[in-house]
Design a protein around this motif. Sequence first.
Motif, PDB file in Angstrom:
ATOM      1  N   ARG A 189       0.820  -1.216   0.000  1.00 39.95           N
ATOM      2  CA  ARG A 189       0.000   0.000   0.000  1.00 39.95           C
ATOM      3  C   ARG A 189       0.853   1.264   0.000  1.00 39.95           C
ATOM      4  N   ALA A 190       2.096   1.166   0.479  1.00 39.19           N
ATOM      5  CA  ALA A 190       2.981   2.328   0.431  1.00 39.19           C
ATOM      6  C   ALA A 190       3.312   2.707  -1.011  1.00 39.19           C
ATOM      7  N   LEU A 191       3.357   1.700  -1.906  1.00 38.66           N
ATOM      8  CA  LEU A 191       3.702   1.960  -3.307  1.00 38.66           C
ATOM      9  C   LEU A 191       2.476   2.055  -4.197  1.00 38.66           C
ATOM     10  N   ASP A 192       1.366   1.481  -3.758  1.00 40.55           N
ATOM     11  CA  ASP A 192       0.116   1.550  -4.524  1.00 40.55           C
ATOM     12  C   ASP A 192      -1.047   1.570  -3.537  1.00 40.55           C
ATOM     13  N   PRO A 193      -1.494   2.776  -3.140  1.00 42.70           N
ATOM     14  CA  PRO A 193      -2.567   2.869  -2.142  1.00 42.70           C
ATOM     15  C   PRO A 193      -3.855   2.180  -2.566  1.00 42.70           C
ATOM     16  N   ASP A 194      -4.031   1.952  -3.857  1.00 37.08           N
ATOM     17  CA  ASP A 194      -5.264   1.345  -4.355  1.00 37.08           C
ATOM     18  C   ASP A 194      -5.154  -0.159  -4.560  1.00 37.08           C
ATOM     19  N   VAL A 195      -4.022  -0.746  -4.197  1.00 38.74           N
ATOM     20  CA  VAL A 195      -3.869  -2.179  -4.386  1.00 38.74           C
ATOM     21  C   VAL A 195      -4.927  -2.938  -3.588  1.00 38.74           C
ATOM     22  N   ARG A 196      -5.432  -4.023  -4.165  1.00 37.31           N
ATOM     23  CA  ARG A 196      -6.380  -4.876  -3.464  1.00 37.31           C
ATOM     24  C   ARG A 196      -5.670  -6.156  -3.048  1.00 37.31           C
ATOM     25  N   ILE A 197      -5.746  -6.450  -1.761  1.00 34.61           N
ATOM     26  CA  ILE A 197      -5.110  -7.652  -1.223  1.00 34.61           C
ATOM     27  C   ILE A 197      -6.192  -8.498  -0.570  1.00 34.61           C
ATOM     28  N   ASP A 198      -6.408  -9.679  -1.107  1.00 33.69           N
ATOM     29  CA  ASP A 198      -7.414 -10.598  -0.572  1.00 33.69           C
ATOM     30  C   ASP A 198      -6.716 -11.793   0.077  1.00 33.69           C
ATOM     31  N   TRP A 199      -6.752 -11.810   1.392  1.00 32.87           N
ATOM     32  CA  TRP A 199      -6.110 -12.892   2.127  1.00 32.87           C
ATOM     33  C   TRP A 199      -7.022 -14.117   2.191  1.00 32.87           C
ATOM     34  N   ARG A 200      -6.428 -15.275   1.978  1.00 35.23           N
ATOM     35  CA  ARG A 200      -7.167 -16.532   2.073  1.00 35.23           C
ATOM     36  C   ARG A 200      -6.929 -17.216   3.424  1.00 35.23           C
ATOM     37  N   VAL A 201      -6.011 -16.664   4.202  1.00 33.45           N
ATOM     38  CA  VAL A 201      -5.678 -17.240   5.510  1.00 33.45           C
ATOM     39  C   VAL A 201      -5.621 -16.113   6.529  1.00 33.45           C
ATOM     40  N   ASP A 202      -5.758 -16.457   7.797  1.00 36.01           N
ATOM     41  CA  ASP A 202      -5.644 -15.498   8.888  1.00 36.01           C
ATOM     42  C   ASP A 202      -4.231 -15.522   9.459  1.00 36.01           C
ATOM     43  N   GLU A 203      -3.884 -14.457  10.108  1.00 36.12           N
ATOM     44  CA  GLU A 203      -2.633 -14.407  10.857  1.00 36.12           C
ATOM     45  C   GLU A 203      -2.658 -15.495  11.922  1.00 36.12           C
ATOM     46  N   GLY A 204      -1.598 -16.292  11.990  1.00 43.21           N
ATOM     47  CA  GLY A 204      -1.531 -17.381  12.961  1.00 43.21           C
ATOM     48  C   GLY A 204      -2.032 -18.710  12.457  1.00 43.21           C
ATOM     49  N   ASP A 205      -2.602 -18.740  11.253  1.00 38.34           N
ATOM     50  CA  ASP A 205      -3.048 -20.018  10.693  1.00 38.34           C
ATOM     51  C   ASP A 205      -1.858 -20.916  10.380  1.00 38.34           C
ATOM     52  N   ARG A 206      -2.052 -22.199  10.522  1.00 42.67           N
ATOM     53  CA  ARG A 206      -1.046 -23.184  10.117  1.00 42.67           C
ATOM     54  C   ARG A 206      -1.403 -23.669   8.712  1.00 42.67           C
ATOM     55  N   VAL A 207      -0.459 -23.570   7.800  1.00 40.81           N
ATOM     56  CA  VAL A 207      -0.727 -23.928   6.411  1.00 40.81           C
ATOM     57  C   VAL A 207       0.280 -24.985   5.958  1.00 40.81           C
ATOM     58  N   VAL A 208      -0.070 -25.672   4.881  1.00 35.00           N
ATOM     59  CA  VAL A 208       0.810 -26.687   4.313  1.00 35.00           C
ATOM     60  C   VAL A 208       1.460 -26.139   3.051  1.00 35.00           C
ATOM     61  N   ALA A 209       2.530 -26.797   2.632  1.00 32.43           N
ATOM     62  CA  ALA A 209       3.228 -26.391   1.412  1.00 32.43           C
ATOM     63  C   ALA A 209       2.269 -26.372   0.234  1.00 32.43           C
ATOM     64  N   GLY A 210       2.390 -25.331  -0.581  1.00 35.96           N
ATOM     65  CA  GLY A 210       1.543 -25.201  -1.751  1.00 35.96           C
ATOM     66  C   GLY A 210       0.313 -24.344  -1.541  1.00 35.96           C
ATOM     67  N   THR A 211       0.147 -23.794  -0.348  1.00 37.94           N
ATOM     68  CA  THR A 211      -1.021 -22.964  -0.056  1.00 37.94           C
ATOM     69  C   THR A 211      -0.860 -21.569  -0.651  1.00 37.94           C
ATOM     70  N   VAL A 212      -1.870 -21.104  -1.359  1.00 38.58           N
ATOM     71  CA  VAL A 212      -1.913 -19.714  -1.804  1.00 38.58           C
ATOM     72  C   VAL A 212      -2.449 -18.887  -0.636  1.00 38.58           C
ATOM     73  N   LEU A 213      -1.624 -17.987  -0.131  1.00 36.42           N
ATOM     74  CA  LEU A 213      -1.982 -17.220   1.055  1.00 36.42           C
ATOM     75  C   LEU A 213      -2.850 -16.015   0.728  1.00 36.42           C
ATOM     76  N   ALA A 214      -2.575 -15.381  -0.429  1.00 40.38           N
ATOM     77  CA  ALA A 214      -3.294 -14.163  -0.773  1.00 40.38           C
ATOM     78  C   ALA A 214      -3.215 -13.914  -2.266  1.00 40.38           C
ATOM     79  N   THR A 215      -4.157 -13.141  -2.768  1.00 35.31           N
ATOM     80  CA  THR A 215      -4.089 -12.640  -4.138  1.00 35.31           C
ATOM     81  C   THR A 215      -4.070 -11.117  -4.090  1.00 35.31           C
ATOM     82  N   LEU A 216      -3.424 -10.515  -5.093  1.00 30.22           N
ATOM     83  CA  LEU A 216      -3.287  -9.070  -5.151  1.00 30.22           C
ATOM     84  C   LEU A 216      -3.712  -8.573  -6.523  1.00 30.22           C
TER      85      LEU A 216
END
Length: 290
Positions: free
Chosen positions: A64-91
């Motif tokens: 957001r510092a470089l693009d205030p209008d960027v959209r970030i959609d998180w698929r996981v929460d902070e503190g979640d345990r994930v496995v290899a190959g997980t897509v965490l977010a899309t931008l």
Amino acid sequence: MSRDDRFGIPHAAVEANVSAALAEDIGSGDVTAALLPDAADVAYLLCKEDAVVCGRPWFDACHRALDPDVRIDWRVDEGDRVVAGTVLATLAGRARALVSAERTSLNFMQTLSATATVTARHADAVAGTATRILDTRKTLPGLRLAQKYAVRVGGGGNHRIGLYDTVMLKENHVRAAGGIAAAVERARAQSPDLPLVIEVETLDELRAALDAGCTRVLIDDFDRDTRREAVRIARDAPYAGRVPLEVSGSVDFDALRAIAEDGVDYVSIGGLTKHVRAIDLSLKLGPPPA
């Protein structure tokens, strides 16, 4: 309140970390990103190994510092345990900004996820006991609050933040003061409202610390028999468990469960923040794989 907010990190601390890191990396401008068309594009954040996710506030702030209008959609929460190959977010944002923020945002996510992941492993090892895992001041310079936040995300707790928020009497302080009682008297006179932790190296010093009164006693490098006796002394009359015990000093992971089962209240481990091996993450332009 979002789940990220519940782990408690001042927004100003995140912004300060990100501002310094982006200035360090981009300097007068990203000459490679300038070759790209400044067009809309998408990207996704991929985790390549099992991990505890940590660092979302820093990741978001970088982009957001470089693009205030960027959209970030998180698929996981902070503190979640994930496995290899997980897509965490899309931008979705401007291509130049996405690639310019890539390295710095990943540096924060990889480092903080590493700290959270290691902490979770240690917290799991003492699960079911009354022992809690703590960090130390052995943090990466400039990332003290960030790494201590990551320890909380991973299920641990924080020892003192710095030299200003807890009085901690170690061997040299006690020697210079002329003994534990004298050192405690000076500490209480100077900082009556701060927690007071006393490090001891013998059972006699433990009794002296308990007699003098303190917030916590740190038993340093005790063998198992001595540690068990320290727990018995602190729990029985006349002290009756009023002062918790903390183990510190060269704590081996394989011995952690046994230490917890001896009945100590805390184990502090510098390696949570000092021995950091970054979690393998990638930010890739384009849509995520189906």
